[in-house]
Design an enzyme around this catalytic site. Sequence first.
Site, mmCIF file in Angstrom:
data_model
loop_
_atom_site.group_PDB
_atom_site.id
_atom_site.type_symbol
_atom_site.label_atom_id
_atom_site.label_comp_id
_atom_site.label_asym_id
_atom_site.label_seq_id
_atom_site.Cartn_x
_atom_site.Cartn_y
_atom_site.Cartn_z
ATOM 1 C CG PHE A 24 -1.797 1.186 1.350
ATOM 2 C CD1 PHE A 24 -2.952 1.288 0.592
ATOM 3 C CD2 PHE A 24 -1.490 2.228 2.225
ATOM 4 C CE1 PHE A 24 -3.785 2.395 0.698
ATOM 5 C CE2 PHE A 24 -2.313 3.341 2.336
ATOM 6 C CZ PHE A 24 -3.463 3.418 1.569
ATOM 7 N N GLY A 25 0.711 2.086 -1.007
ATOM 8 C CA GLY A 25 1.452 3.342 -1.101
ATOM 9 C C GLY A 25 0.578 4.498 -0.645
ATOM 10 C CE1 TYR A 26 2.945 4.748 4.155
ATOM 11 C CE2 TYR A 26 3.130 7.137 4.338
ATOM 12 C CZ TYR A 26 3.605 5.867 4.624
ATOM 13 O OH TYR A 26 4.755 5.729 5.379
ATOM 14 C CB SER A 28 6.902 9.199 -3.313
ATOM 15 O OG SER A 28 7.526 8.125 -2.639
ATOM 16 C CD GLU A 99 11.062 4.991 0.108
ATOM 17 O OE1 GLU A 99 11.388 5.909 0.883
ATOM 18 O OE2 GLU A 99 10.810 5.192 -1.081
HETATM 19 C C1 BEZ Z 1 4.605 5.406 0.267
HETATM 20 O O1 BEZ Z 1 3.770 4.649 0.778
HETATM 21 O O2 BEZ Z 1 4.357 6.059 -0.721
HETATM 22 C C2 BEZ Z 1 5.938 5.483 0.883
HETATM 23 C C3 BEZ Z 1 6.095 5.112 2.180
HETATM 24 C C4 BEZ Z 1 7.340 5.198 2.745
HETATM 25 C C5 BEZ Z 1 8.394 5.662 2.037
HETATM 26 C C6 BEZ Z 1 8.217 6.053 0.719
HETATM 27 C C7 BEZ Z 1 6.982 5.956 0.143
#
Ligand code: BEZ
Length: 190
Positions: A24-26, A28, A99
Amino acid sequence: MTQDTTWLNRQRVFFEEGQSLWLFGYGSLIWKAEFAYHERRPARIEGWARRFWQGSHDHRGTPKSPGRVATLVESPGTTCQGMAYRIDADTLGPLDIREKNGYLRERVVLHFHDGSHAEGLIYLATEGNAAFLGDAPLLEMARQIAKAHGPSGSNRDYLLNLAAALEDLGAVDEHVFTLARQVHELQGDG
Ligand code: BEZ
């Protein structure tokens, strides 16, 4: 201020080897998925709020002038909208490196628009990590974001790309939208 979490994440294997998993991206990852995936679907997680509380010394800022990027904080009753990617487990390797400054893999339940749900992973930067900046007045955060630049580009672009991607998803996130408005105002393009 830096703490390489790559090795810690390699040990956080919450999934079956050889099977695909949901990420799940929240932040970038919503608009900048530079990795292979089988499918992507808008999704939400419950009980989490997106906050610009994580310092970025390696991507959107520098050790001398850190930027601010998104993490999640527990917030009962709050919904966080984002994008879910179904990926192969080995795709996590490069993401662990990208990350590495404080983010750890964590398990969450993802809810899809069709009413189904699935277990998935997020990258989470919690209060204990060395790059954590925490809360501050919104205007102070906006000022910091407006001036920070790093190897991955400006902190401003990170914020504005996220705000635009959330609007495209039809998501409401007052924390992000207020910061975006304030950065526009500070830079005279509001
Ligand atoms: C993301 O979910 O977009 C994300 C989370 C942590 C680091 C980079 C991106």
